[in-house]
Motif scaffolding. Structure first.
Motif, PDB file in Angstrom:
ATOM      1  N   VAL A   8       7.183  -0.169  -5.951  1.00 23.27           N
ATOM      2  CA  VAL A   8       5.754  -0.193  -5.627  1.00 23.27           C
ATOM      3  C   VAL A   8       5.024  -0.950  -6.728  1.00 23.27           C
ATOM      4  O   VAL A   8       5.188  -0.646  -7.911  1.00 23.27           O
ATOM      5  CB  VAL A   8       5.174   1.231  -5.509  1.00 23.27           C
ATOM      6  CG1 VAL A   8       3.693   1.174  -5.136  1.00 23.27           C
ATOM      7  CG2 VAL A   8       5.958   2.057  -4.499  1.00 23.27           C
ATOM      8  N   ARG A   9       4.214  -1.924  -6.332  1.00 20.59           N
ATOM      9  CA  ARG A   9       3.420  -2.683  -7.306  1.00 20.59           C
ATOM     10  C   ARG A   9       2.077  -3.060  -6.706  1.00 20.59           C
ATOM     11  O   ARG A   9       1.947  -3.253  -5.499  1.00 20.59           O
ATOM     12  CB  ARG A   9       4.144  -3.966  -7.735  1.00 20.59           C
ATOM     13  CG  ARG A   9       5.422  -3.740  -8.515  1.00 20.59           C
ATOM     14  CD  ARG A   9       5.908  -5.000  -9.172  1.00 20.59           C
ATOM     15  NE  ARG A   9       7.248  -4.870  -9.673  1.00 20.59           N
ATOM     16  CZ  ARG A   9       7.967  -5.850 -10.205  1.00 20.59           C
ATOM     17  NH1 ARG A   9       7.443  -7.059 -10.309  1.00 20.59           N
ATOM     18  NH2 ARG A   9       9.201  -5.633 -10.624  1.00 20.59           N
ATOM     19  N   GLY A  10       1.094  -3.207  -7.591  1.00 19.83           N
ATOM     20  CA  GLY A  10      -0.189  -3.767  -7.204  1.00 19.83           C
ATOM     21  C   GLY A  10      -1.109  -2.789  -6.508  1.00 19.83           C
ATOM     22  O   GLY A  10      -0.862  -1.587  -6.434  1.00 19.83           O
ATOM     23  N   SER A  11      -2.207  -3.335  -5.996  1.00 23.90           N
ATOM     24  CA  SER A  11      -3.199  -2.553  -5.261  1.00 23.90           C
ATOM     25  C   SER A  11      -3.853  -3.463  -4.230  1.00 23.90           C
ATOM     26  O   SER A  11      -3.832  -4.680  -4.348  1.00 23.90           O
ATOM     27  CB  SER A  11      -4.254  -1.979  -6.213  1.00 23.90           C
ATOM     28  OG  SER A  11      -4.942  -3.017  -6.876  1.00 23.90           O
ATOM     29  N   GLY A  12      -4.433  -2.826  -3.221  1.00 22.65           N
ATOM     30  CA  GLY A  12      -5.056  -3.581  -2.152  1.00 22.65           C
ATOM     31  C   GLY A  12      -4.402  -3.254  -0.827  1.00 22.65           C
ATOM     32  O   GLY A  12      -3.717  -2.241  -0.687  1.00 22.65           O
ATOM     33  N   PRO A  13      -4.600  -4.104   0.189  1.00 21.39           N
ATOM     34  CA  PRO A  13      -3.987  -3.855   1.498  1.00 21.39           C
ATOM     35  C   PRO A  13      -2.467  -3.730   1.377  1.00 21.39           C
ATOM     36  O   PRO A  13      -1.835  -4.348   0.519  1.00 21.39           O
ATOM     37  CB  PRO A  13      -4.379  -5.100   2.314  1.00 21.39           C
ATOM     38  CG  PRO A  13      -5.563  -5.664   1.607  1.00 21.39           C
ATOM     39  CD  PRO A  13      -5.381  -5.347   0.162  1.00 21.39           C
ATOM     40  N   GLY A  14      -1.881  -2.951   2.268  1.00 17.68           N
ATOM     41  CA  GLY A  14      -0.447  -2.712   2.202  1.00 17.68           C
ATOM     42  C   GLY A  14       0.373  -3.918   2.622  1.00 17.68           C
ATOM     43  O   GLY A  14       0.044  -4.628   3.572  1.00 17.68           O
ATOM     44  N   LEU A  15       1.453  -4.153   1.897  1.00 17.39           N
ATOM     45  CA  LEU A  15       2.428  -5.190   2.225  1.00 17.39           C
ATOM     46  C   LEU A  15       3.819  -4.609   2.002  1.00 17.39           C
ATOM     47  O   LEU A  15       4.179  -4.294   0.872  1.00 17.39           O
ATOM     48  CB  LEU A  15       2.224  -6.438   1.364  1.00 17.39           C
ATOM     49  CG  LEU A  15       3.313  -7.521   1.476  1.00 17.39           C
ATOM     50  CD1 LEU A  15       3.417  -8.045   2.903  1.00 17.39           C
ATOM     51  CD2 LEU A  15       3.043  -8.664   0.489  1.00 17.39           C
ATOM     52  N   ASP A  34       5.273 -10.168  -8.466  1.00 24.96           N
ATOM     53  CA  ASP A  34       4.012 -10.058  -9.211  1.00 24.96           C
ATOM     54  C   ASP A  34       2.908 -10.852  -8.533  1.00 24.96           C
ATOM     55  O   ASP A  34       1.748 -10.412  -8.489  1.00 24.96           O
ATOM     56  CB  ASP A  34       4.208 -10.538 -10.645  1.00 24.96           C
ATOM     57  CG  ASP A  34       5.016  -9.551 -11.491  1.00 24.96           C
ATOM     58  OD1 ASP A  34       5.122  -8.374 -11.089  1.00 24.96           O
ATOM     59  OD2 ASP A  34       5.546  -9.970 -12.536  1.00 24.96           O
ATOM     60  N   GLY A  35       3.235 -12.018  -8.005  1.00 21.94           N
ATOM     61  CA  GLY A  35       2.237 -12.816  -7.310  1.00 21.94           C
ATOM     62  C   GLY A  35       1.716 -12.127  -6.067  1.00 21.94           C
ATOM     63  O   GLY A  35       0.510 -12.109  -5.803  1.00 21.94           O
ATOM     64  N   LEU A  36       2.615 -11.532  -5.295  1.00 13.42           N
ATOM     65  CA  LEU A  36       2.184 -10.819  -4.091  1.00 13.42           C
ATOM     66  C   LEU A  36       1.364  -9.585  -4.440  1.00 13.42           C
ATOM     67  O   LEU A  36       0.426  -9.218  -3.726  1.00 13.42           O
ATOM     68  CB  LEU A  36       3.404 -10.412  -3.262  1.00 13.42           C
ATOM     69  CG  LEU A  36       4.232 -11.550  -2.658  1.00 13.42           C
ATOM     70  CD1 LEU A  36       5.456 -10.988  -1.954  1.00 13.42           C
ATOM     71  CD2 LEU A  36       3.404 -12.388  -1.689  1.00 13.42           C
ATOM     72  N   VAL A  43       5.081  -2.526  -1.253  1.00 15.30           N
ATOM     73  CA  VAL A  43       6.053  -1.435  -1.162  1.00 15.30           C
ATOM     74  C   VAL A  43       7.333  -2.003  -0.570  1.00 15.30           C
ATOM     75  O   VAL A  43       7.307  -2.675   0.470  1.00 15.30           O
ATOM     76  CB  VAL A  43       5.533  -0.277  -0.284  1.00 15.30           C
ATOM     77  CG1 VAL A  43       6.586   0.817  -0.159  1.00 15.30           C
ATOM     78  CG2 VAL A  43       4.236   0.287  -0.858  1.00 15.30           C
ATOM     79  N   ALA A  44       8.450  -1.750  -1.225  1.00 13.51           N
ATOM     80  CA  ALA A  44       9.730  -2.274  -0.754  1.00 13.51           C
ATOM     81  C   ALA A  44      10.822  -1.238  -0.967  1.00 13.51           C
ATOM     82  O   ALA A  44      10.724  -0.390  -1.865  1.00 13.51           O
ATOM     83  CB  ALA A  44      10.082  -3.564  -1.499  1.00 13.51           C
ATOM     84  N   ALA A  73       6.066   3.523   3.219  1.00 11.89           N
ATOM     85  CA  ALA A  73       4.629   3.269   3.386  1.00 11.89           C
ATOM     86  C   ALA A  73       3.858   4.577   3.468  1.00 11.89           C
ATOM     87  O   ALA A  73       2.790   4.721   2.851  1.00 11.89           O
ATOM     88  CB  ALA A  73       4.397   2.434   4.639  1.00 11.89           C
ATOM     89  N   ASP A  74       4.386   5.531   4.215  1.00  8.42           N
ATOM     90  CA  ASP A  74       3.737   6.836   4.328  1.00  8.42           C
ATOM     91  C   ASP A  74       3.623   7.510   2.972  1.00  8.42           C
ATOM     92  O   ASP A  74       2.578   8.093   2.627  1.00  8.42           O
ATOM     93  CB  ASP A  74       4.526   7.739   5.277  1.00  8.42           C
ATOM     94  CG  ASP A  74       4.457   7.282   6.728  1.00  8.42           C
ATOM     95  OD1 ASP A  74       3.548   6.489   7.064  1.00  8.42           O
ATOM     96  OD2 ASP A  74       5.321   7.721   7.514  1.00  8.42           O
ATOM     97  N   ALA A  75       4.689   7.435   2.199  1.00  7.83           N
ATOM     98  CA  ALA A  75       4.699   8.083   0.887  1.00  7.83           C
ATOM     99  C   ALA A  75       3.662   7.487  -0.048  1.00  7.83           C
ATOM    100  O   ALA A  75       3.160   8.176  -0.955  1.00  7.83           O
ATOM    101  CB  ALA A  75       6.090   7.973   0.262  1.00  7.83           C
ATOM    102  N   GLU A  76       3.308   6.228   0.173  1.00  4.35           N
ATOM    103  CA  GLU A  76       2.312   5.561  -0.662  1.00  4.35           C
ATOM    104  C   GLU A  76       0.925   5.588  -0.035  1.00  4.35           C
ATOM    105  O   GLU A  76       0.004   4.940  -0.520  1.00  4.35           O
ATOM    106  CB  GLU A  76       2.741   4.121  -0.943  1.00  4.35           C
ATOM    107  CG  GLU A  76       4.055   3.998  -1.712  1.00  4.35           C
ATOM    108  CD  GLU A  76       4.010   4.706  -3.056  1.00  4.35           C
ATOM    109  OE1 GLU A  76       2.925   4.703  -3.695  1.00  4.35           O
ATOM    110  OE2 GLU A  76       5.053   5.277  -3.462  1.00  4.35           O
TER     111      GLU A  76
END
Length: 255
Positions: A8-15, A34-36, A43-44, A73-76
């Motif tokens: 899990v990295r970053g913030s904003g809309p889910g990818l 990091d770019g994404l 989340v991967a 995705a649910d967990a996040e």
């Protein structure tokens, strides 16, 4: 359901990211993570036998990988999300979009296919069987020339090429056989016509593993897809990571 290892990295809309067979989150998306994550909550999951996810004791199925991706995705706390799928991960992404149309906002499918043709099925079976035999050196010599583009290989010296082959043999994940087995039989051709999420299909133009005719078939089968290409073999994260990330990010930023 035992949870798969999650990144899990970053913030904003889910990818959500769905990696390819014989890869992993870091192996397939590491150079662009990091770019994404600058504009998204990324989340991967690592499939069984990759990263920190234990190897499976039974054959893998697309539905199980899709369930695990959605569970992550649910967990996040992500109610909706885009999905970027690479190679076999493209099929995981399409299966997820077909099963959860109300949650999937966009798809990016790189080097994906609907179902294996005879040539790809045979290649995946050789991949599976060579891994199981323990002859990883021969497997690496089989995979490297069909994963890299000819220009990328020809830019290497003989010594550099041998180093790439040795590195490939040494880093094959424990779940390689199960991944290749699923790749040889996975089929989302029945899912595709019902997937309405806006989709970017990225064709890896010099691909000799999942050849470009597969990418064109994916774009033709999806009702709301556009096709573009990138001048790489099957490994855009090695050959053209910046260009690959920009294609993904630009498409996700639309609307």
């Amino acid at each position: 359901m035992t949870a798969y290892a999650r990144t899990v990295r970053g913030s904003g809309p889910g990818l959500l990211l769905a990696h390819g067979a014989g890869g992993g989150v870091e192996a397939n998306f590491g150079p662009i993570l990091d770019g994404l994550a600058q504009d998204h909550t990324v989340v991967a999951i690592d499939y069984p036998g990759t990263g920190a996810t234990p190897r499976s004791d039974r054959p893998l199925e697309l539905d199980d990988l899709s369930d695990q991706l959605v569970a992550a995705a649910d967990a996040e706390g992500l109610d909706t999300f885009a999905i970027a799928g690479y190679s076999l991960g493209g099929l995981v992404a399409m299966r997820t979009a077909a099963r959860h149309p109300e949650r999937v906002t966009r798809l990016v499918l790189t080097a994906a296919y609907l179902r294996p043709d005879h040539r790809f099925r045979l290649a995946a079976e050789v991949w599976r069987d060579l891994y199981r035999s323990g002859d990883h050196a021969t497997l690496a010599r089989t995979l490297v020339p069909i994963n890299f583009s000819a220009p990328a290989l020809d830019a290497l010296s003989a010594e550099e090429l041998e180093s790439v082959i040795d590195g490939a043999a040494a880093t094959l994940p424990p779940g390689s056989a199960e991944h290749a087995d699923l790749a040889s039989r996975a089929d989302v051709s029945a899912d595709a016509p019902g997937i309405t999420a806006p989709t970017l299909v990225i064709s890896t133009a010099y691909d000799r593993l999942v050849e470009p005719h597969h990418h064109r078939a994916v774009a033709a089968a999806l009702p709301n897809a556009e096709l573009t290409e990138i001048a790489t073999g099957h490994l855009p994260f090695i050959e053209r990571p910046d260009e690959w990330r920009k294609l993904i990010s630009d498409f996700l930023s639309i609307g």
